[in-house]
Design a protein around this motif. Structure first.
Motif, mmCIF file in Angstrom:
data_model
loop_
_atom_site.group_PDB
_atom_site.id
_atom_site.type_symbol
_atom_site.label_atom_id
_atom_site.label_comp_id
_atom_site.label_asym_id
_atom_site.label_seq_id
_atom_site.Cartn_x
_atom_site.Cartn_y
_atom_site.Cartn_z
ATOM 1 N N ALA A 58 7.460 11.640 2.232
ATOM 2 C CA ALA A 58 8.666 10.806 2.159
ATOM 3 C C ALA A 58 8.735 9.845 3.335
ATOM 4 O O ALA A 58 9.092 8.672 3.182
ATOM 5 N N GLY A 59 8.372 10.337 4.523
ATOM 6 C CA GLY A 59 8.348 9.464 5.691
ATOM 7 C C GLY A 59 7.313 8.363 5.563
ATOM 8 O O GLY A 59 7.545 7.220 5.981
ATOM 9 N N MET A 60 6.162 8.691 4.982
ATOM 10 C CA MET A 60 5.126 7.677 4.789
ATOM 11 C C MET A 60 5.600 6.593 3.835
ATOM 12 O O MET A 60 5.383 5.406 4.088
ATOM 13 N N GLU A 64 6.042 2.846 4.950
ATOM 14 C CA GLU A 64 5.237 1.850 4.255
ATOM 15 C C GLU A 64 6.121 0.749 3.677
ATOM 16 O O GLU A 64 5.765 -0.431 3.724
ATOM 17 N N ALA A 65 7.283 1.125 3.160
ATOM 18 C CA ALA A 65 8.210 0.127 2.636
ATOM 19 C C ALA A 65 8.733 -0.762 3.759
ATOM 20 O O ALA A 65 8.853 -1.982 3.593
ATOM 21 N N GLU A 66 9.032 -0.148 4.912
ATOM 22 C CA GLU A 66 9.501 -0.939 6.062
ATOM 23 C C GLU A 66 8.430 -1.929 6.505
ATOM 24 O O GLU A 66 8.724 -3.097 6.767
ATOM 25 N N LEU A 67 7.190 -1.455 6.605
ATOM 26 C CA LEU A 67 6.108 -2.341 7.030
ATOM 27 C C LEU A 67 5.839 -3.428 5.996
ATOM 28 O O LEU A 67 5.589 -4.573 6.344
ATOM 29 N N GLY A 68 5.885 -3.046 4.728
ATOM 30 C CA GLY A 68 5.676 -4.037 3.673
ATOM 31 C C GLY A 68 6.735 -5.116 3.706
ATOM 32 O O GLY A 68 6.449 -6.301 3.523
ATOM 33 N N GLU A 69 7.973 -4.707 3.963
ATOM 34 C CA GLU A 69 9.066 -5.683 4.048
ATOM 35 C C GLU A 69 8.902 -6.568 5.277
ATOM 36 O O GLU A 69 9.087 -7.781 5.212
ATOM 37 N N ALA A 75 6.329 -9.296 -1.715
ATOM 38 C CA ALA A 75 6.602 -10.513 -2.482
ATOM 39 C C ALA A 75 5.554 -10.691 -3.568
ATOM 40 O O ALA A 75 4.634 -9.900 -3.714
ATOM 41 N N ASP A 76 5.690 -11.777 -4.335
ATOM 42 C CA ASP A 76 4.740 -12.112 -5.386
ATOM 43 C C ASP A 76 3.362 -12.288 -4.757
ATOM 44 O O ASP A 76 3.185 -13.082 -3.838
ATOM 45 N N PRO A 77 2.343 -11.567 -5.242
ATOM 46 C CA PRO A 77 1.040 -11.646 -4.595
ATOM 47 C C PRO A 77 0.354 -12.997 -4.781
ATOM 48 O O PRO A 77 -0.546 -13.326 -4.045
#
Length: 121
Positions: A58-60, A64-69, A75-77
């Motif tokens: 869950a932490g990963m 990962e969502a935080e880093l992706g944001e 966003a659209d690739p």
């Protein structure tokens, strides 16, 4: 006489108490009892490891969502958000009002933006 009766009763109670404690301890130390306790502890440890793994997962996902944001990877690739918005509104200075790019753009040829995430490293 009361004194003898008191001490006899106290001794008998102490003997019963001690015998009960010793018998319980002997039952706890039988091979079957030790095996059952070891199995229970192993199951309990397995549940703890499973809970830990779920917490880590869950932490990963959260990180990962935080880093992706933060890096803009959600966003659209095909196009960065600003570029896609400019193309949809027709305000793109590179393509202007070209009808080829004005309706539902999904791909821009010869884009000035690089999509190689490793180019700076």
């Amino acid at each position: 006489m009361f004194r003898r009766t008191f001490w006899f009763t106290a001794g008998a109670a102490a003997g019963v108490w001690a015998t009960t404690k010793v018998n319980r301890k002997i039952k706890q130390l039988t091979p079957e009892s030790l095996a059952a306790r070891a199995a229970d502890k192993a199951i309990e440890a397995g549940h703890r490891v499973k809970d830990f793994a779920l917490d880590v997962r869950a932490g990963m996902v959260k990180r990962e969502a935080e880093l992706g944001e933060a890096l803009g990877l959600n966003a659209d690739p095909e196009l960065p958000p600003r570029r896609l918005a400019a193309l949809e509104s027709g305000d793109d200075p590179q393509h202007g009002k070209n009808p080829k790019y004005s309706k539902n753009p999904t791909y821009v040829e010869r884009s000035t933006y690089s999509y190689n995430r490793n180019e700076d490293h």
